[in-house]
Write an enzyme that holds these catalytic residues in place. Structure first.
Site, PDB file in Angstrom:
ATOM      1  N   GLY A 109       0.823  -1.203   0.000  1.00 40.48           N
ATOM      2  CA  GLY A 109       0.000   0.000   0.000  1.00 40.48           C
ATOM      3  C   GLY A 109       0.857   1.252   0.000  1.00 40.48           C
ATOM      4  CD  GLU A 110      -0.715   6.005  -2.639  1.00 43.17           C
ATOM      5  OE1 GLU A 110      -0.424   6.379  -3.780  1.00 43.17           O
ATOM      6  OE2 GLU A 110      -1.537   6.608  -1.916  1.00 43.17           O
TER       7      GLU A 110
END
Length: 368
Positions: free
Chosen positions: A227-228
């Site tokens: 994910g970010e």
């Protein structure tokens, strides 16, 4: 055909050339959401707009059937889950009544028996976009996602800038040129009880929140993969939530997709093997960030991973490849395998096909 994966020289992946896994989706489908209940798959939103569809995977003549349209307007990055025969849809990104892009914190419920939607009188204590949702013991759990105020403010600024390219460049530079912790991604774990429609605090990550992570759960354990860490910067981190006993425990596992990580990947379990596949990211962004460049992905091209990783003996092994890199589709458990529906490929192109990843004796089989 069979294809031996020489990377790490350990395992083999075979690509099935027989009939398609599922019929093509009615429209190219990405950035939407989906769930499965009693072998019936439900997908909607994202590039499908307000449309929802279902497909009975056990039917002899498999076909997508249109359902009642979602009443909350088109949305990207919503999540969904089935609980007690009803489909719940959480948040997402869309336009408000004034036409401004914003993050929502609302909940909608779909009743398959009546083919009808209702907006619940329930609001999460924070926005839900880029978040993940999973079900445990009859409750929905939500964690991760962008900060609602920061995200909404960014789009308000862009709206005010109109077509002024100089102002837009300044807004983008201001938005992206911050450290990861300054975006306040959600690291809280929230629970939603459908019987009371109440939200509750269920814990929080001892590390940091992510956006666009892949999620999969089995029994008392849930995994959040990559994910970010901030807009444009991914993480290779893997977090495990363990509900065993009375106390929730957070564990950090070995990283995957190193060093840059990906967002929008796909996760599932097949024959007790934890799978992580695909995703998109910016190669070189992690090095840029570590060298002090906060706008870490500036000038970099988004790449789409074909890698399939298996969690094995305390580490991740690259064990196969997708036929093409993809991200931001829907991943669901089906036939003791990981089912991927839609997504986007290079250039952000939405696709209509499905992929099935099965693991047996550490051998990965990919059916397109």
């Amino acid at each position: 055909m069979n294809k031996t994966i020489t990377a790490l020289a350990i395992m083999m992946a075979s690509f099935a050339a027989n009939a398609s896994v599922l019929p093509e989706t009615p429209v190219p489908f990405k950035s939407g959401t989906g769930a499965i209940d009693n072998d019936t798959v439900y997908i909607g939103l994202g590039s499908a707009g307000t449309a929802w569809y279902k497909l009975d995977t056990q039917a002899k003549d498999k076909k997508w059937t249109a359902l009642a349209a979602f009443p909350g307007g088109p949305r990207d990055q919503a999540t969904s889950a089935f609980i007690d025969g009803n489909l719940y849809v959480f948040g997402g990104i869309g336009k408000n009544s004034e036409g401004l892009t914003q993050v929502f914190n609302d909940v909608h419920k779909y009743n398959p028996k009546t083919n009808s939607w209702v907006k619940l009188m329930s609001h999460a204590p924070m926005g839900m976009a880029g978040h993940v949702t999973f079900v445990h013991n009859g409750k929905a759990y939500v964690t991760g996602g962008v900060n609602q105020n920061i995200f909404n403010g960014y789009f308000e600024d862009l709206n005010e800038a109109g077509k002024d390219s100089t102002a837009i460049d300044k807004i983008n530079a201001h938005y992206f040129d911050k450290k990861a912790e300054d975006y306040f991604f959600n690291k809280f774990l929230l629970s939603f009880d459908p019987s009371t429609q109440q939200w509750s605090y269920a814990g929080e990550s001892p590390w940091y929140g992510t956006a666009g992570a892949a999620v999969v759960n089995k029994g008392d354990k849930t995994w959040l993969i990559n994910g970010e860490a901030k807009p444009g910067l991914r993480t290779d981190a893997v977090f495990e939530l363990d509900f065993t006993g009375n106390n929730l425990k957070w564990n950090k596992l070995a990283p995957v997709s190193s060093p840059d990580g990906v967002a929008g990947g796909f996760a599932g379990i097949s024959n007790d093997s934890l799978i992580f596949a695909g995703g998109a990211g910016f190669k070189g962004s992690r090095e840029n960030y570590q060298n002090g460049k906060n706008y870490a992905h500036e000038g970099l091209k988004k790449s789409y991973s074909t890698d399939i990783h298996l969690w094995h003996n305390g580490k991740w092994d690259k064990s196969g490849e997708l036929s093409q890199g993809r991200a931001y589709g829907v991943s669901l458990p089906w036939n003791n395998s990981l089912l991927i529906i839609g997504g986007e490929t290079a250039g952000g192109k939405a696709v209509t096909d499905s992929v099935l990843i099965t693991v047996k004796d550490n051998k990965v089989t990919v059916q397109n």
